[in-house]
Design a protein around this motif. Structure first.
Motif, PDB file in Angstrom:
ATOM      1  N   VAL A 152       0.764  -1.126   0.031  1.00 37.00           N
ATOM      2  CA  VAL A 152       0.073   0.002   0.009  1.00 37.00           C
ATOM      3  C   VAL A 152       0.921   1.104   0.100  1.00 37.00           C
ATOM      4  O   VAL A 152       0.710   2.188  -0.832  1.00 37.00           O
ATOM      5  CB  VAL A 152      -1.015  -0.025   1.103  1.00 37.00           C
ATOM      6  CG1 VAL A 152      -1.845   1.488   1.520  1.00 37.00           C
ATOM      7  CG2 VAL A 152      -2.116  -1.106   1.054  1.00 37.00           C
ATOM      8  N   LEU A 153       1.961   1.394   0.742  1.00 38.19           N
ATOM      9  CA  LEU A 153       2.831   2.518   1.044  1.00 38.19           C
ATOM     10  C   LEU A 153       4.104   2.025   1.427  1.00 38.19           C
ATOM     11  O   LEU A 153       4.342   1.242   1.845  1.00 38.19           O
ATOM     12  CB  LEU A 153       2.269   3.097   2.428  1.00 38.19           C
ATOM     13  CG  LEU A 153       2.847   4.379   2.807  1.00 38.19           C
ATOM     14  CD1 LEU A 153       2.606   5.580   1.971  1.00 38.19           C
ATOM     15  CD2 LEU A 153       2.242   4.803   4.187  1.00 38.19           C
ATOM     16  N   GLN A 155       8.318   3.919   1.840  1.00 37.14           N
ATOM     17  CA  GLN A 155       8.970   5.284   1.911  1.00 37.14           C
ATOM     18  C   GLN A 155       9.277   5.837   0.751  1.00 37.14           C
ATOM     19  O   GLN A 155       9.664   5.631  -0.479  1.00 37.14           O
ATOM     20  CB  GLN A 155      10.552   4.971   2.582  1.00 37.14           C
ATOM     21  CG  GLN A 155      11.208   6.100   2.730  1.00 37.14           C
ATOM     22  CD  GLN A 155      12.633   5.638   3.460  1.00 37.14           C
ATOM     23  OE1 GLN A 155      13.470   5.633   2.452  1.00 37.14           O
ATOM     24  NE2 GLN A 155      12.895   5.577   4.728  1.00 37.14           N
ATOM     25  N   GLY A 156       8.692   7.162   0.528  1.00 33.34           N
ATOM     26  CA  GLY A 156       8.699   7.895  -0.585  1.00 33.34           C
ATOM     27  C   GLY A 156       7.712   7.756  -1.897  1.00 33.34           C
ATOM     28  O   GLY A 156       7.758   8.344  -2.785  1.00 33.34           O
ATOM     29  N   SER A 157       7.108   6.440  -1.643  1.00 33.69           N
ATOM     30  CA  SER A 157       6.015   6.250  -2.711  1.00 33.69           C
ATOM     31  C   SER A 157       4.560   5.589  -2.114  1.00 33.69           C
ATOM     32  O   SER A 157       4.713   5.352  -1.138  1.00 33.69           O
ATOM     33  CB  SER A 157       7.083   5.404  -3.786  1.00 33.69           C
ATOM     34  OG  SER A 157       6.171   4.981  -4.870  1.00 33.69           O
ATOM     35  N   VAL A 158       4.005   5.093  -2.955  1.00 31.68           N
ATOM     36  CA  VAL A 158       2.827   4.194  -2.836  1.00 31.68           C
ATOM     37  C   VAL A 158       2.884   3.147  -3.727  1.00 31.68           C
ATOM     38  O   VAL A 158       3.504   3.051  -4.930  1.00 31.68           O
ATOM     39  CB  VAL A 158       1.346   5.017  -2.992  1.00 31.68           C
ATOM     40  CG1 VAL A 158       1.298   6.231  -1.979  1.00 31.68           C
ATOM     41  CG2 VAL A 158       1.426   5.563  -4.234  1.00 31.68           C
ATOM     42  N   GLY A 159       1.874   2.176  -3.673  1.00 34.07           N
ATOM     43  CA  GLY A 159       1.908   0.955  -4.491  1.00 34.07           C
ATOM     44  C   GLY A 159       1.510   1.216  -5.889  1.00 34.07           C
ATOM     45  O   GLY A 159       0.622   2.223  -6.016  1.00 34.07           O
ATOM     46  N   SER A 174      -7.451   5.090   0.797  1.00 32.86           N
ATOM     47  CA  SER A 174      -7.057   4.004   1.873  1.00 32.86           C
ATOM     48  C   SER A 174      -5.860   4.620   2.783  1.00 32.86           C
ATOM     49  O   SER A 174      -6.063   4.406   3.971  1.00 32.86           O
ATOM     50  CB  SER A 174      -6.563   2.736   1.330  1.00 32.86           C
ATOM     51  OG  SER A 174      -7.710   2.142   0.637  1.00 32.86           O
ATOM     52  N   ILE A 175      -4.974   5.152   2.180  1.00 32.22           N
ATOM     53  CA  ILE A 175      -3.852   5.515   3.024  1.00 32.22           C
ATOM     54  C   ILE A 175      -4.208   6.839   3.695  1.00 32.22           C
ATOM     55  O   ILE A 175      -4.029   6.858   4.845  1.00 32.22           O
ATOM     56  CB  ILE A 175      -2.614   6.064   2.138  1.00 32.22           C
ATOM     57  CG1 ILE A 175      -2.068   4.970   1.411  1.00 32.22           C
ATOM     58  CG2 ILE A 175      -1.493   6.912   2.608  1.00 32.22           C
ATOM     59  CD1 ILE A 175      -1.179   5.153   0.344  1.00 32.22           C
TER      60      ILE A 175
END
Length: 214
Positions: A152-153, A155-159, A174-175
């Protein structure tokens, strides 16, 4: 709750061994492969495996599930049932991702938001956080202020959300609506890469930083 991150396979994805300090009973979160390595780690740590927990159905996170469950006899919990279609096409996923084909399995328990998963005397709260996959779940240890967020999340990015039934807007929602309220001081273990905190990502993550929603 204690944990050890064990990177596995050529993807070096973060599999976690988590355990209750009082009972030394453990779970493996997202066993993507290298089952012998995971069993050796459990032995070295002096732990008794109690269950397998899955955040989502992608091959790099579930590739060792069938073998680990077969060799230990433990149940499989998670992900949400919306990811069943991913598990049903493990052979196709394996071919696309460079893994050896693995047998399809059915979890002992599908998870939904509000469920609680136990590991010894420790508990994990379940949040259904779709977007990367429709059935992705996040595991949260409230006493430890620690979350396992799968893909999902980061460091510095998302899925990624460009897989079948992925949805970028749903992922961001969601985040922002489910993870951020848990607290800025919550540390998280992503499916790939280093740990971070929700507070740090709220400040600096270009995809979900607070400044994006002002």
């Amino acid at each position: 709750m204690k944990f050890k991150i064990v990177p596995v396979t050529h993807y070096q994805q973060n599999c976690s061994i988590i355990w209750c300090e009082k009972t030394q009973r453990a779970a493996v979160v997202d066993p993507g492969g290298e089952v012998d390595k995971l069993l050796a780690e459990l032995t070295t740590l002096g732990l008794t495996l109690e269950k397998i927990i899955l955040t989502h159905g992608h091959m790099d996170h579930v590739g060792g599930t069938f073998e680990l469950a077969k060799r230990t006899g433990v149940p499989i919990e998670g992900p949400h049932k919306e990811d069943a279609f991913w598990i049903d096409i493990l052979d196709l996923q394996a071919g696309m991702m460079g893994f050896e084909p693995q047998p399809v399995f059915t979890p002992s328990r599908w998870l939904v938001s509000g469920d609680v998963v136990t590991v010894g005397y420790s508990t994990l709260e379940i949040l259904h956080c779709p977007g990367h996959t429709p059935g992705h779940v996040v595991l949260f240890s409230r006493p430890d202020k620690l979350a396992w967020v799968g893909d999902v999340l980061f460091q510095g990015s998302v899925g990624r959300s460009d897989f079948p039934r992925g949805d970028q807007e749903q992922l961001v929602n969601s985040i922002v609506t489910q993870l951020w309220p848990l607290g800025d001081d919550v540390r998280f273990i992503p499916g790939h890469g280093p740990m971070s905190t929700f507070g740090q990502e709220r400040k600096t993550n270009p995809f979900v930083a607070d400044k994006n929603f002002g």
